[in-house]
Structure formats: structure tokens, C-alpha cells
Design a protein around this motif. Structure first.
Motif, mmCIF file in Angstrom:
data_model
loop_
_atom_site.group_PDB
_atom_site.id
_atom_site.type_symbol
_atom_site.label_atom_id
_atom_site.label_comp_id
_atom_site.label_asym_id
_atom_site.label_seq_id
_atom_site.Cartn_x
_atom_site.Cartn_y
_atom_site.Cartn_z
ATOM 1 N N ALA A 237 33.893 24.503 48.941
ATOM 2 C CA ALA A 237 34.839 23.412 49.142
ATOM 3 C C ALA A 237 35.045 22.605 47.863
ATOM 4 C CB ALA A 237 34.349 22.509 50.266
ATOM 5 N N ALA A 238 34.022 22.548 47.022
ATOM 6 C CA ALA A 238 34.077 21.690 45.841
ATOM 7 C C ALA A 238 34.580 22.402 44.592
ATOM 8 C CB ALA A 238 32.676 21.131 45.563
ATOM 9 N N LEU A 239 34.444 23.734 44.544
ATOM 10 C CA LEU A 239 34.725 24.485 43.326
ATOM 11 C C LEU A 239 35.863 25.482 43.541
ATOM 12 C CD1 LEU A 239 31.051 25.429 42.365
ATOM 13 C CD2 LEU A 239 32.395 23.552 41.383
ATOM 14 N N ALA A 240 36.502 25.852 42.431
ATOM 15 C CA ALA A 240 37.378 27.018 42.468
ATOM 16 C C ALA A 240 36.501 28.256 42.615
ATOM 17 C CB ALA A 240 38.188 27.095 41.183
ATOM 18 N N TRP A 241 36.924 29.206 43.452
ATOM 19 C CA TRP A 241 36.154 30.434 43.601
ATOM 20 C C TRP A 241 37.063 31.515 44.163
ATOM 21 C CZ3 TRP A 241 34.924 32.939 48.311
ATOM 22 C CH2 TRP A 241 35.355 32.264 49.466
ATOM 23 N N SER A 242 36.652 32.748 44.024
ATOM 24 C CA SER A 242 37.437 33.865 44.533
ATOM 25 C C SER A 242 36.511 35.041 44.810
ATOM 26 C CB SER A 242 38.526 34.276 43.538
ATOM 27 O OG SER A 242 37.973 34.516 42.248
ATOM 28 N N THR A 243 36.939 35.903 45.728
ATOM 29 C CA THR A 243 36.167 37.090 46.101
ATOM 30 C C THR A 243 36.857 38.331 45.537
ATOM 31 O OG1 THR A 243 35.349 36.068 48.137
ATOM 32 C CG2 THR A 243 35.295 38.458 48.031
ATOM 33 N N HIS A 244 36.037 39.283 45.070
ATOM 34 C CA HIS A 244 36.571 40.488 44.439
ATOM 35 C C HIS A 244 35.771 41.702 44.890
ATOM 36 C CE1 HIS A 244 38.923 37.921 41.760
ATOM 37 N NE2 HIS A 244 37.854 37.137 41.822
ATOM 38 N N ALA A 245 36.453 42.815 45.062
ATOM 39 C CA ALA A 245 35.796 44.069 45.424
ATOM 40 C C ALA A 245 35.288 44.764 44.172
ATOM 41 C CB ALA A 245 36.770 44.979 46.158
ATOM 42 N N TYR A 246 34.042 45.253 44.224
ATOM 43 C CA TYR A 246 33.532 46.081 43.136
ATOM 44 C C TYR A 246 33.342 47.532 43.580
ATOM 45 C CZ TYR A 246 28.902 45.467 45.332
ATOM 46 O OH TYR A 246 27.840 45.465 46.223
ATOM 47 N N GLY A 247 33.649 47.811 44.843
ATOM 48 C CA GLY A 247 33.524 49.162 45.378
ATOM 49 C C GLY A 247 34.463 49.344 46.542
ATOM 50 N N PRO A 248 34.479 50.535 47.150
ATOM 51 C CA PRO A 248 35.490 50.864 48.151
ATOM 52 C C PRO A 248 35.222 50.345 49.553
ATOM 53 C CG PRO A 248 34.109 52.773 47.729
ATOM 54 C CD PRO A 248 33.690 51.728 46.747
ATOM 55 N N THR A 249 33.985 49.929 49.874
ATOM 56 C CA THR A 249 33.687 49.492 51.235
ATOM 57 C C THR A 249 33.660 47.972 51.316
ATOM 58 O OG1 THR A 249 31.261 49.446 50.976
ATOM 59 C CG2 THR A 249 32.280 51.569 51.545
ATOM 60 N N GLU A 250 33.831 47.445 52.533
ATOM 61 C CA GLU A 250 33.945 45.992 52.695
ATOM 62 C C GLU A 250 32.744 45.223 52.137
ATOM 63 O OE1 GLU A 250 33.647 42.054 53.954
ATOM 64 O OE2 GLU A 250 32.270 43.610 54.675
ATOM 65 N N PRO A 251 31.505 45.670 52.342
ATOM 66 C CA PRO A 251 30.392 44.879 51.811
ATOM 67 C C PRO A 251 30.305 44.843 50.291
ATOM 68 C CG PRO A 251 29.649 46.327 53.587
ATOM 69 C CD PRO A 251 31.029 46.770 53.207
ATOM 70 N N GLU A 252 31.009 45.741 49.605
ATOM 71 C CA GLU A 252 30.930 45.809 48.144
ATOM 72 C C GLU A 252 31.897 44.791 47.534
ATOM 73 O OE1 GLU A 252 30.353 50.094 46.652
ATOM 74 O OE2 GLU A 252 31.170 50.326 48.684
ATOM 75 N N ARG A 253 31.459 43.546 47.542
ATOM 76 C CA ARG A 253 32.280 42.440 47.065
ATOM 77 C C ARG A 253 31.385 41.389 46.427
ATOM 78 N NH1 ARG A 253 31.100 39.039 51.408
ATOM 79 N NH2 ARG A 253 30.763 40.209 53.348
ATOM 80 N N LEU A 254 31.979 40.522 45.668
ATOM 81 C CA LEU A 254 31.239 39.434 45.037
ATOM 82 C C LEU A 254 32.131 38.214 44.928
ATOM 83 C CD1 LEU A 254 32.570 39.658 41.992
ATOM 84 C CD2 LEU A 254 30.794 41.387 41.683
ATOM 85 N N ASP A 255 31.501 37.059 44.884
ATOM 86 C CA ASP A 255 32.207 35.788 44.757
ATOM 87 C C ASP A 255 32.014 35.261 43.344
ATOM 88 O OD1 ASP A 255 32.705 36.015 47.491
ATOM 89 O OD2 ASP A 255 30.970 34.783 48.024
ATOM 90 N N VAL A 256 33.091 34.823 42.723
ATOM 91 C CA VAL A 256 33.060 34.300 41.362
ATOM 92 C C VAL A 256 33.406 32.819 41.377
ATOM 93 C CG1 VAL A 256 34.027 34.469 39.035
ATOM 94 C CG2 VAL A 256 33.717 36.543 40.411
ATOM 95 N N TYR A 257 32.537 32.021 40.765
ATOM 96 C CA TYR A 257 32.762 30.589 40.568
ATOM 97 C C TYR A 257 32.955 30.384 39.061
ATOM 98 C CZ TYR A 257 30.609 30.278 45.234
ATOM 99 O OH TYR A 257 30.286 30.441 46.563
ATOM 100 N N PRO A 258 34.196 30.233 38.581
ATOM 101 C CA PRO A 258 34.442 30.207 37.139
ATOM 102 C C PRO A 258 33.916 28.933 36.473
ATOM 103 C CG PRO A 258 36.452 30.674 38.382
ATOM 104 C CD PRO A 258 35.432 30.185 39.352
ATOM 105 N N ALA A 259 33.789 29.043 35.154
ATOM 106 C CA ALA A 259 33.442 27.889 34.325
ATOM 107 C C ALA A 259 34.379 27.899 33.126
ATOM 108 C CB ALA A 259 31.982 27.962 33.906
ATOM 109 N N GLY A 260 34.009 27.182 32.067
ATOM 110 C CA GLY A 260 34.827 27.135 30.865
ATOM 111 C C GLY A 260 34.782 28.433 30.093
#
Length: 278
Positions: A35-58
Motif C-alpha cells: 500500500a505504501a510503495l510502488a511495486w509490481s509482479t513479474h513472471a520468471y517462468g511459465p507456471t503461475e507460482p514462478e513469479r516475483l514482486d519488485v519494489y523499486p528504488a533509486g
């Protein structure tokens, strides 16, 4: 130890009656971070569990890659972002890795997924301000094991990564020598044998030299969980890593040390920050 004793020693939940509330806190604090930060989810593989969340910085920020625990069979990246506000404020990009859970996935597959997640981060994190030359891996419990499997040497070239794909690590109450686990209740969902233990035990594999590594465990942990961290810290020192084994915070447990990672001023946060060069 006999099987009954090993079952007690590797039953982390039994040491912490308040575990359900702490684990609920993982999700609640991660929700607050989202809720407080910019963030996004991205797939690193072909199945649904193969994902990661990125919280960017400078720009050109070091990267903290966090892998959740749950004895390889529970939790999600949605439980793995509680430290993001503190590290983003300190100037780091944070990545929370998800993976397929056991028993649907073998440990070999889970390790492979986490390594491919790291390869994705190395190839893509510059788009989010992260510096691929400064990736610090971190994990708790089973996630500590998986972060350890990213730290070991010899697998990187197969994914097109440099040998020094990782610049350091923070390992919280991990499992580094899996030799005892086939003799415990854990094998009901892990199905480990002698060969898979040998392939997936960081303590039994080649270790890098010269990297900063921070290790910690909870005050109320069992003797075996403490031994796992103490012995791996010794192995890392012997390999030439700049190894810091933090004293346990009085009253801390196997589960709540994750919260220490997100609290500026806490020794675990500060040791990790220094290891990351921020």
C-alpha cells in the motif's frame, strides 16, 4: 539422534505457540508495504507460482532478494515483503520471490526455480533501478536454505550468470545440511533421499570466498536449528567469506526474526545494510 528426537528438533512450529499470529503478520506487513510503495509482479517462468514482486528504488541501487520460508510447502511472495519499506527507504531495491510449493514440486525443482528467479533479476532489475552487480540474497528457514543454494558455487554458468551473480547473503535460521531430514516427519512432503540431500545441502557444496554473509537465528530455537546456522557460519568462514553470526535477540523465535530485518536500528537490519554497502 533417533528419529523421535530429530522430529522434535526440526519441529520449529512447536517452539512458538504464537506462530499463527506471527505468520499472519507476514501477510499484514507485506500488504502495508504494497500500500505504501510502488511495486509490481513479474513472471520468471511459465507456471503461475514462478513469479516475483519488485519494489523499486533509486538508480543503481543494491538489490535485496528475499525468499520466504514455510518448510518448502507454505507461504507466498505476498508474505515476503515486510522488510521492503525499510530497505527501499535506505536506498535498496527489494525483490520477493515466489516458488512452487512441495509436494507439488520436488526440492530440486524449487531450487531450480529460485535460481531462475535470480537469473531474471540479474537480467531485468536495472529496469527498476537495481544494480545487477549488487544482488544480496536473503531468506528465512526454508528460504534461508534456498538463499544458501543461490550462494554456492558451480551452477551459475548453466543459466548464463557470472560466477559472482550474488554479492552477499543474509541467512535466517536456515537448513544447510539436509542429512537429518529424511529421518523426520518433514520427509512426508519432501521425499528426500541420499542423492537429493547431497545435491541440495549448501553445507556439502562448494562455497564462494570473499563475500559478506550475515547469519542469525532465534533465541528460542531448538539446538539443531541453532547448530545448522553455527556450523554453516563456520564453513563460510573457512571458505573465506566475511561472515557475521549475530547473537540471538533475547526472546526472539524462529518466525519473528523476519520482522527484525525490516526495523532500522535492529542489529539484523544494520548488519544486512552494511553487507549491502548502504
Amino acid at each position: 539422534m533417533d528419529a523421535a528426537t530429530l522430529d522434535v528438533e526440526y519441529n520449529a512450529r512447536a517452539t512458538t505457540p504464537e506462530m499463527p499470529a506471527i505468520v499472519e503478520g507476514y501477510r499484514t506487513r507485506t500488504g502495508a508495504a504494497r500500500a505504501a510503495l510502488a511495486w509490481s509482479t513479474h513472471a520468471y517462468g511459465p507456471t503461475e507460482p514462478e513469479r516475483l514482486d519488485v519494489y523499486p528504488a533509486g538508480a543503481n541501487a543494491p538489490v535485496l532478494v528475499f525468499i520466504h520460508g514455510g518448510y518448502w510447502r507454505a507461504l507466498d511472495s505476498a508474505d515476503g515483503g515486510s522488510m521492503a519499506p525499510a530497505f527501499v527507504a535506505a536506498g535498496a531495491c527489494v525483490v520477493s520471490v515466489n516458488y512452487t510449493l512441495a509436494p507439488a514440486a520436488s526440492l530440486d525443482r524449487i531450487v531450480d526455480e529460485c535460481r531462475r528467479a535470480l537469473a531474471w533479476v540479474h537480467a531485468n532489475i536495472a529496469r527498476f533501478g537495481g544494480d545487477p552487480a549488487r544482488i544480496h540474497v536473503c531468506g528465512s528457514s526454508a528460504g534461508g536454505h534456498l538463499a544458501g543454494m543461490l550462494l554456492v558455487s558451480g551452477w551459475q554458468a548453466g543459466l548464463g550468470l557470472p560466477e559472482r551473480a550474488v554479492s552477499g547473503a543474509t541467512l535466517l535460521s536456515g537448513l544447510f545440511d539436509l542429512t537429518p531430514l529424511p529421518h523426520t516427519h518433514i520427509n512426508a512432503w519432501m521425499s528426500l533421499d541420499t542423492a537429493s540431500v547431497a545435491r541440495n545441502s549448501p553445507a556439502l557444496l562448494p562455497l564462494p570466498s570473499g563475500l559478506p554473509v550475515v547469519l542469525a537465528y532465534g533465541d528460542t530455537e531448538t539446538a539443531e536449528f541453532k547448530r545448522q546456522t553455527i556450523d554453516f557460519a563456520s564453513a563460510l568462514r573457512d571458505a573465506g567469506c566475511d561472515t557475521v553470526l549475530l547473537p540471538a535477540r533475547p526472546g526472539s523465535n524462529h518466525f519473528d526474526i523476519v520482522f527484525d530485518l525490516g526495523e532500522p536500528g535492529n542489529p539484523l537490519f544494520e548488519a544486512t545494510r552494511r553487507a549491502m554497502g548502504i
